[in-house]
Design an enzyme around this catalytic site. Structure first.
Site, PDB file in Angstrom:
ATOM      1  N   ASN A  71     -84.333   6.869  34.213  1.00 44.09           N
ATOM      2  CA  ASN A  71     -83.680   5.646  33.612  1.00 44.09           C
ATOM      3  C   ASN A  71     -84.207   4.774  32.686  1.00 44.09           C
ATOM      4  O   ASN A  71     -85.459   4.269  33.347  1.00 44.09           O
ATOM      5  CB  ASN A  71     -82.859   4.953  34.732  1.00 44.09           C
ATOM      6  CG  ASN A  71     -81.571   4.181  34.310  1.00 44.09           C
ATOM      7  OD1 ASN A  71     -81.558   3.474  33.120  1.00 44.09           O
ATOM      8  ND2 ASN A  71     -80.605   4.192  35.090  1.00 44.09           N
ATOM      9  N   HIS A 141     -73.306  11.344  34.567  1.00 39.50           N
ATOM     10  CA  HIS A 141     -74.826  11.315  35.318  1.00 39.50           C
ATOM     11  C   HIS A 141     -74.834  10.757  36.719  1.00 39.50           C
ATOM     12  O   HIS A 141     -74.028   9.886  36.891  1.00 39.50           O
ATOM     13  CB  HIS A 141     -75.657  10.571  34.389  1.00 39.50           C
ATOM     14  CG  HIS A 141     -75.172   9.139  33.988  1.00 39.50           C
ATOM     15  ND1 HIS A 141     -74.074   8.883  33.097  1.00 39.50           N
ATOM     16  CD2 HIS A 141     -75.807   8.084  34.343  1.00 39.50           C
ATOM     17  CE1 HIS A 141     -73.979   7.665  32.958  1.00 39.50           C
ATOM     18  NE2 HIS A 141     -74.719   7.169  33.840  1.00 39.50           N
ATOM     19  N   HIS A 143     -77.052   9.130  39.436  1.00 43.94           N
ATOM     20  CA  HIS A 143     -78.270   8.379  39.664  1.00 43.94           C
ATOM     21  C   HIS A 143     -78.993   8.634  41.076  1.00 43.94           C
ATOM     22  O   HIS A 143     -78.231   9.061  42.042  1.00 43.94           O
ATOM     23  CB  HIS A 143     -77.797   6.730  39.892  1.00 43.94           C
ATOM     24  CG  HIS A 143     -77.438   6.395  38.461  1.00 43.94           C
ATOM     25  ND1 HIS A 143     -78.118   5.587  37.672  1.00 43.94           N
ATOM     26  CD2 HIS A 143     -76.144   6.280  38.037  1.00 43.94           C
ATOM     27  CE1 HIS A 143     -77.398   5.315  36.690  1.00 43.94           C
ATOM     28  NE2 HIS A 143     -75.962   5.591  36.830  1.00 43.94           N
TER      29      HIS A 143
END
Length: 182
Positions: A71, A141, A143
């Site tokens: 990220n 997406h 995490h």
């Protein structure tokens, strides 16, 4: 209007506070490089990243249906995202191979983070839709945020700042080396 600078009380006056300036966060705050729309060709970074060399795109590992990438605006050092190559917004829209590989890459992410950084726990999840907090809602997406005992120090609470002890390229290299084989 006067073109003279406006004085601000306290600016430049010693006050015993240390300040950590994080100007790189302004790109995130201002939404720079955020997709202009919800379509695949609307500037989606998750569609562009796989076209880059791994080092430039901060890609840790590639699969046939998904990839793992750091990220750019991490909550903690080593904050990964597992992303399908296909531009899809909703988890329910993933096909079976995508769902299986997303789960497998999430598992491998935890193994790599434990090996590379000694992570003691993880926050794993998705924000589906803007109202749920997705920064890029048009491309799903997952995490994977590593956690350590005591990693919630005073900085995020008092200073609204995260202290990240390692550059993203260094973190990417460590995690790529620690990535488990299939």
């Amino acid at each position: 209007m006067s073109s003279e600078p406006i004085e601000q009380a306290g600016v430049g006056v010693p006050d015993n506070f240390q300040r950590l300036w994080t100007p790189h966060r302004m790109a995130y705050i201002k939404g720079e490089n955020k997709p202009s729309g919800s379509g695949e060709g609307d500037g989606c970074p998750f569609c562009e990243i796989p076209k880059m060399p791994d080092e430039d795109g901060l890609i840790v590992a590639r699969g046939s249906a998904v990839f793992a990438v750091l990220n750019l605006y991490p909550y903690n050092s080593g904050h990964l995202m597992v992303v399908p190559y296909r531009h899809v917004a909703d988890y329910a829209d993933l096909d079976e191979p995508e769902t299986a590989e997303l789960a497998e890459f999430t598992k491998r992410s935890t193994l790599a983070l434990r090996k590379a950084s000694g992570a003691q726990g993880f926050n794993i999840g998705m924000n589906l839709g803007e109202v749920a907090g997705a920064g890029i809602a048009a491309h799903l997406h997952q995490h994977v945020v590593p956690r350590w005992g005591g990693d919630t120090n005073f900085m995020p609470v008092v200073g609204h700042t995260k202290v990240l002890p390692q550059l993203l390229r260094e973190t990417r290299a460590l995690l790529a080396d620690a990535w488990p084989a299939s």
